[in-house]
Design a protein around this motif. Sequence first.
Motif, PDB file in Angstrom:
ATOM      1  N   VAL A 115       0.841  -1.195   0.000  1.00 24.82           N
ATOM      2  CA  VAL A 115       0.000   0.000   0.000  1.00 24.82           C
ATOM      3  C   VAL A 115       0.878   1.248   0.000  1.00 24.82           C
ATOM      4  O   VAL A 115       0.587   2.220  -0.713  1.00 24.82           O
ATOM      5  N   GLY A 116       1.964   1.224   0.763  1.00 22.35           N
ATOM      6  CA  GLY A 116       2.878   2.366   0.797  1.00 22.35           C
ATOM      7  C   GLY A 116       3.431   2.704  -0.577  1.00 22.35           C
ATOM      8  O   GLY A 116       3.499   3.881  -0.955  1.00 22.35           O
ATOM      9  N   ARG A 117       3.818   1.680  -1.346  1.00 23.46           N
ATOM     10  CA  ARG A 117       4.323   1.903  -2.714  1.00 23.46           C
ATOM     11  C   ARG A 117       3.304   2.630  -3.570  1.00 23.46           C
ATOM     12  O   ARG A 117       3.630   3.523  -4.333  1.00 23.46           O
ATOM     13  N   HIS A 118       2.058   2.231  -3.434  1.00 22.03           N
ATOM     14  CA  HIS A 118       1.013   2.829  -4.262  1.00 22.03           C
ATOM     15  C   HIS A 118       0.581   4.195  -3.741  1.00 22.03           C
ATOM     16  O   HIS A 118       0.200   5.058  -4.543  1.00 22.03           O
ATOM     17  N   LEU A 119       0.649   4.396  -2.445  1.00 21.03           N
ATOM     18  CA  LEU A 119       0.379   5.730  -1.908  1.00 21.03           C
ATOM     19  C   LEU A 119       1.440   6.713  -2.386  1.00 21.03           C
ATOM     20  O   LEU A 119       1.128   7.874  -2.668  1.00 21.03           O
ATOM     21  N   ASP A 120       2.677   6.246  -2.494  1.00 18.54           N
ATOM     22  CA  ASP A 120       3.765   7.109  -2.964  1.00 18.54           C
ATOM     23  C   ASP A 120       3.498   7.647  -4.370  1.00 18.54           C
ATOM     24  O   ASP A 120       4.018   8.696  -4.742  1.00 18.54           O
ATOM     25  N   GLY A 121       2.688   6.951  -5.139  1.00 17.32           N
ATOM     26  CA  GLY A 121       2.389   7.384  -6.502  1.00 17.32           C
ATOM     27  C   GLY A 121       1.242   8.383  -6.594  1.00 17.32           C
ATOM     28  O   GLY A 121       0.957   8.892  -7.674  1.00 17.32           O
ATOM     29  N   LEU A 122       0.601   8.661  -5.476  1.00 13.80           N
ATOM     30  CA  LEU A 122      -0.515   9.615  -5.488  1.00 13.80           C
ATOM     31  C   LEU A 122      -0.006  11.032  -5.252  1.00 13.80           C
ATOM     32  O   LEU A 122       1.037  11.227  -4.630  1.00 13.80           O
ATOM     33  N   ASP A 123      -0.775  11.990  -5.721  1.00 11.22           N
ATOM     34  CA  ASP A 123      -0.363  13.383  -5.489  1.00 11.22           C
ATOM     35  C   ASP A 123      -0.766  13.823  -4.078  1.00 11.22           C
ATOM     36  O   ASP A 123      -1.505  13.121  -3.371  1.00 11.22           O
ATOM     37  N   ALA A 124      -0.267  14.988  -3.673  1.00 14.20           N
ATOM     38  CA  ALA A 124      -0.479  15.500  -2.320  1.00 14.20           C
ATOM     39  C   ALA A 124      -1.965  15.668  -2.002  1.00 14.20           C
ATOM     40  O   ALA A 124      -2.401  15.393  -0.876  1.00 14.20           O
TER      41      ALA A 124
END
Length: 172
Positions: A115-124
């Motif tokens: 989940v962290g990997r995919h959250l890193d790909g989201l914008d602020a």
Amino acid sequence: MAPETFPAELTDALVGIQRLIRRRLRGGLTGPRLRGAEVELLRLVESRPGIGVSEAARELHLAGNSVSTLVNQLVREEYLVRETDPADRRAARLRLTGAAEKRLEDWHRRRAELVGRHLDGLDAADLTALRAALPALRRLAGRLHAETEEPVTTPAGARPAPEGPWTEGTPS
């Protein structure tokens, strides 16, 4: 989004996320695959070491004999230890084995990494919206849990839903 479709859309999004997480994590399993109810029981014992079988059945909203069957399976698979309750020799207390602790720890770590990997790909803005939604989602979960504590009445002419853990797809 129309207000009348919001409950369905929210449910679909949450279920979809859970399903995708489960599928991604399933590929890295090192042991035999566990059913959803087995994982739920292990996670409950993890959070409440020494819980009794009857109390676990109430928490999971399952029949006592169903939880006893799960306990027997998990004891055989060496994921649970059943100890006699010193206060009531007829009752059992449940504890995780080292193998279960390791498996759950691995699952928690892998889930957080995924989940962290995919959250890193989201914008602020998306991250801010997700963080802001957490308290409301927790309150919703609390309300759903509280409702399961209340007796459910079946409308006239309707058939009651079959009993069972609706987590068939819980990550294992």
